[in-house]
Design a protein around this motif. Structure first.
Motif, mmCIF file in Angstrom:
data_model
loop_
_atom_site.group_PDB
_atom_site.id
_atom_site.type_symbol
_atom_site.label_atom_id
_atom_site.label_comp_id
_atom_site.label_asym_id
_atom_site.label_seq_id
_atom_site.Cartn_x
_atom_site.Cartn_y
_atom_site.Cartn_z
ATOM 1 N N PHE A 46 0.866 -1.231 -0.314
ATOM 2 C CA PHE A 46 -0.005 -0.036 0.328
ATOM 3 C C PHE A 46 0.623 1.330 0.411
ATOM 4 O O PHE A 46 0.439 2.151 -0.451
ATOM 5 N N THR A 47 1.831 1.244 0.849
ATOM 6 C CA THR A 47 2.629 2.323 0.446
ATOM 7 C C THR A 47 3.205 2.330 -0.581
ATOM 8 O O THR A 47 3.665 3.352 -1.253
ATOM 9 N N TRP A 48 4.607 1.657 -1.428
ATOM 10 C CA TRP A 48 4.283 1.818 -2.370
ATOM 11 C C TRP A 48 3.396 2.243 -3.385
ATOM 12 O O TRP A 48 4.275 3.168 -3.832
ATOM 13 N N GLY A 49 2.538 2.137 -3.096
ATOM 14 C CA GLY A 49 1.676 2.720 -4.101
ATOM 15 C C GLY A 49 1.661 4.716 -3.908
ATOM 16 O O GLY A 49 1.577 5.317 -4.572
ATOM 17 N N VAL A 50 1.860 4.733 -2.557
ATOM 18 C CA VAL A 50 1.522 5.845 -2.038
ATOM 19 C C VAL A 50 2.866 6.893 -2.226
ATOM 20 O O VAL A 50 2.925 7.738 -2.910
ATOM 21 N N LEU A 51 4.244 6.056 -2.399
ATOM 22 C CA LEU A 51 5.328 6.613 -2.831
ATOM 23 C C LEU A 51 5.347 6.598 -4.532
ATOM 24 O O LEU A 51 5.417 7.904 -4.878
ATOM 25 N N ASP A 52 4.288 5.649 -4.896
ATOM 26 C CA ASP A 52 4.666 6.150 -6.577
ATOM 27 C C ASP A 52 3.922 7.179 -7.291
ATOM 28 O O ASP A 52 3.846 7.637 -7.500
ATOM 29 N N ARG A 53 2.877 7.248 -6.634
ATOM 30 C CA ARG A 53 1.486 8.474 -6.425
ATOM 31 C C ARG A 53 2.172 9.901 -6.277
ATOM 32 O O ARG A 53 2.046 11.068 -6.983
ATOM 33 N N LEU A 54 3.138 9.781 -4.869
ATOM 34 C CA LEU A 54 3.563 10.966 -4.744
ATOM 35 C C LEU A 54 4.922 11.438 -5.769
ATOM 36 O O LEU A 54 5.459 12.417 -6.149
ATOM 37 N N GLN A 336 -4.541 0.755 -4.617
ATOM 38 C CA GLN A 336 -5.284 1.506 -3.731
ATOM 39 C C GLN A 336 -5.372 1.810 -2.654
ATOM 40 O O GLN A 336 -4.704 3.627 -2.186
ATOM 41 N N GLY A 337 -3.319 2.441 -2.520
ATOM 42 C CA GLY A 337 -2.460 3.422 -2.613
ATOM 43 C C GLY A 337 -2.420 4.704 -2.817
ATOM 44 O O GLY A 337 -2.278 5.599 -2.811
ATOM 45 N N ARG A 338 -2.323 3.991 -5.013
ATOM 46 C CA ARG A 338 -2.100 5.142 -5.734
ATOM 47 C C ARG A 338 -3.430 6.052 -5.267
ATOM 48 O O ARG A 338 -3.400 7.561 -5.151
ATOM 49 N N LYS A 339 -4.312 5.155 -4.970
ATOM 50 C CA LYS A 339 -5.936 6.136 -5.435
ATOM 51 C C LYS A 339 -6.011 6.884 -3.581
ATOM 52 O O LYS A 339 -6.377 7.823 -4.494
ATOM 53 N N CYS A 340 -5.571 6.796 -2.550
ATOM 54 C CA CYS A 340 -5.850 6.683 -1.713
ATOM 55 C C CYS A 340 -4.602 8.459 -2.072
ATOM 56 O O CYS A 340 -5.048 9.603 -1.226
ATOM 57 N N ALA A 341 -3.532 7.896 -2.021
ATOM 58 C CA ALA A 341 -2.316 9.273 -2.159
ATOM 59 C C ALA A 341 -3.196 10.193 -3.368
ATOM 60 O O ALA A 341 -2.651 11.543 -3.187
ATOM 61 N N GLY A 342 -3.236 10.245 -4.168
ATOM 62 C CA GLY A 342 -4.013 10.963 -5.318
ATOM 63 C C GLY A 342 -5.273 11.404 -4.429
ATOM 64 O O GLY A 342 -5.463 13.013 -5.244
ATOM 65 N N ALA A 343 -6.311 10.832 -3.632
ATOM 66 C CA ALA A 343 -7.329 11.852 -2.852
ATOM 67 C C ALA A 343 -6.552 12.943 -1.927
ATOM 68 O O ALA A 343 -7.124 14.147 -1.917
ATOM 69 N N TRP A 344 -5.602 12.439 -1.580
ATOM 70 C CA TRP A 344 -4.856 13.259 0.095
ATOM 71 C C TRP A 344 -4.371 14.194 -0.935
ATOM 72 O O TRP A 344 -4.510 15.633 -0.200
#
Length: 414
Positions: A46-54, A336-344
């Motif tokens: 999930f964190t991988w996805g967040v970092l990928d989006r950032l 899901q991590g990418r989606k969450c980071a995008g919304a944030w």
């Protein structure tokens, strides 16, 4: 990859309103942030996805990363890739690491069978091997059932990250990895010349699964017991005042756990979140003093706290899914991590460098947190928990509980 338009639209709207007292021109400035990454086994994807989006954000720069366990592996891969080939390198290093994790899991015993895949719930509930391993780890210590201390993740980390690159003084991102000293019960921060495969493995060492990691004569366990992750390295060693925490362990759950495994999982979530929440509350308290002009000597830094989390999504995952490294599941978590980071980002990007985007006191109200703690540790639940723990290797579990119990006290005294 193009930055998503919804973030830009939201940013222009916020800037045009003049919220927070900043002007339109500030909206185009590069924001530099620090990242705090939690651990959580396979849920770290999930964190991988967040970092990928950032990494999509060209107006976002990264100064420091403090991380624990699976978060330490994400952080090391991110910082290594960033040093080698910028944003594209970081994205490639993260994907390469998680692909190797998945490949290693294919030849291991913990993988979904046909029923698990048909149900698509990622629980490993129908895996007989998982039940056997779960039983063995409750009866024997890793020094007994794993005398050679085999850990396939070590090879994965060695193949994914060149630590000589991370040790260079010109490395673009500062890296701080947390581990728990088994003997002293204190948090150990590995950084600079101390960064190594052993340091990452120490940060992610589950005491019921693997031998304590020995580094320079000291024994270390998972850093989550004392810092999941620690914020103070970012406060003292980085110039940026923005700290973005990526949460893996849910802070709040609607339901009180009843099953023994769920109770143990919730105890771990509360324990692993406690040190982080204590630091965040301390930062919030000091920031309020500075804002109210009650501290005017300039010795204290005004920090801005942010949180990327999806408690509803993470709460729906089972404890057993933390051991599921099936590629389809990892991609599911990444997306899901990418989606969450995008919304944030769409909601909070303009607050970076201006104000905190999270109210610490409202993340989990104190009365609800106390009530939840009381209900989990009521006598009937304690009986279930203790009966489950009795079967576990008593030495490791006893020490792990001591570390978790003392975390808040040590954090207050330090």
């Amino acid at each position: 990859m193009e930055v998503k338009s919804e973030r830009n639209s939201a940013e222009r709207l916020e800037a045009s309103r003049g919220e927070g007292g900043h002007e339109d021109a500030f909206a185009n400035q590069v924001r530099t942030i620090n990242l705090a990454l939690q651990g959580g086994g396979a849920h770290g994807a999930f964190t991988w996805g967040v970092l990928d989006r950032l990494l999509d954000e060209k107006d976002l720069a990264f100064e420091g990363l403090s991380a624990t366990s699976a978060g330490a592996m994400n952080a090391a891969a991110f910082a290594y890739g960033l040093a080698v080939d910028g944003r594209q390198g970081a994205r490639k290093a993260l994907e390469g690491y998680w692909k190797r994790v998945s490949v290693a899991a294919r030849v291991g015993p913990l993988q979904p069978n046909a029923i698990d895949r048909m149900l698509g719930d990622h629980k490993l509930a129908w895996s007989p091997i998982f039940s056997v391993i779960d039983f063995v780890t409750r009866v024997l210590s890793p020094y007994q059932f794993n005398p050679a201390n085999y850990n396939p993740l070590r090879d994965v980390v060695e193949q994914s990250i060149d630590f000589d690159v991370l040790k260079r003084p010109d490395c673009p991102a500062k890296l701080f990895l947390s581990a728990t000293n088994v003997r002293t019960g204190k948090v150990k921060i590995f950084s600079g010349e101390e960064l190594s495969v052993a340091a990452v493995m120490a940060s992610a060492c589950l005491p019921t699964m693997f031998h304590a990691v020995e580094i320079d004569g000291e024994a270390y366990w998972d850093g989550g017991y004392m810092g999941n992750p620690a914020l103070f390295p970012l406060i003292y060693n980085c110039k940026s005042t923005d700290i973005v925490t990526v949460h893996i362990n849910p802070l709040f759950r609607n339901e009180v756990p009843r099953a023994a495994a769920d109770i143990l999982n919730r105890i771990n979530e509360i324990s692993f979140n406690s040190s982080l929440m204590r630091e965040m509350r301390a930062v919030s308290f000091v920031t309020k003093l500075i804002t109210q002009n009650r501290v005017v000597d300039g010795e204290l830094k005004r920090l801005l706290i942010h949180s990327i989390a999806d408690d509803e999504f993470m709460s729906a995952l089972t404890p057993t899914s933390k051991y599921n490294a099936d590629w389809d599941f990892l991609i599911f978590l990444r997306d899901q991590g990418r989606k969450c980071a995008g919304a944030w980002l769409a909601k909070n990007f303009v607050k970076l460098g201006v104000e905190s985007s999270v109210d610490i006191d409202k993340m989990v109200p104190l009365n609800l947190r106390a009530k939840l703690h009381e209900r989990i540790f009521k006598p009937s639940s304690t009986i279930i928990s203790v009966s489950s723990c009795r079967r576990v290797n008593e030495g490791s579990i006893k020490r792990a509980k001591e570390l978790a119990a003392s975390a808040s006290l040590i954090r207050d005294m330090s």
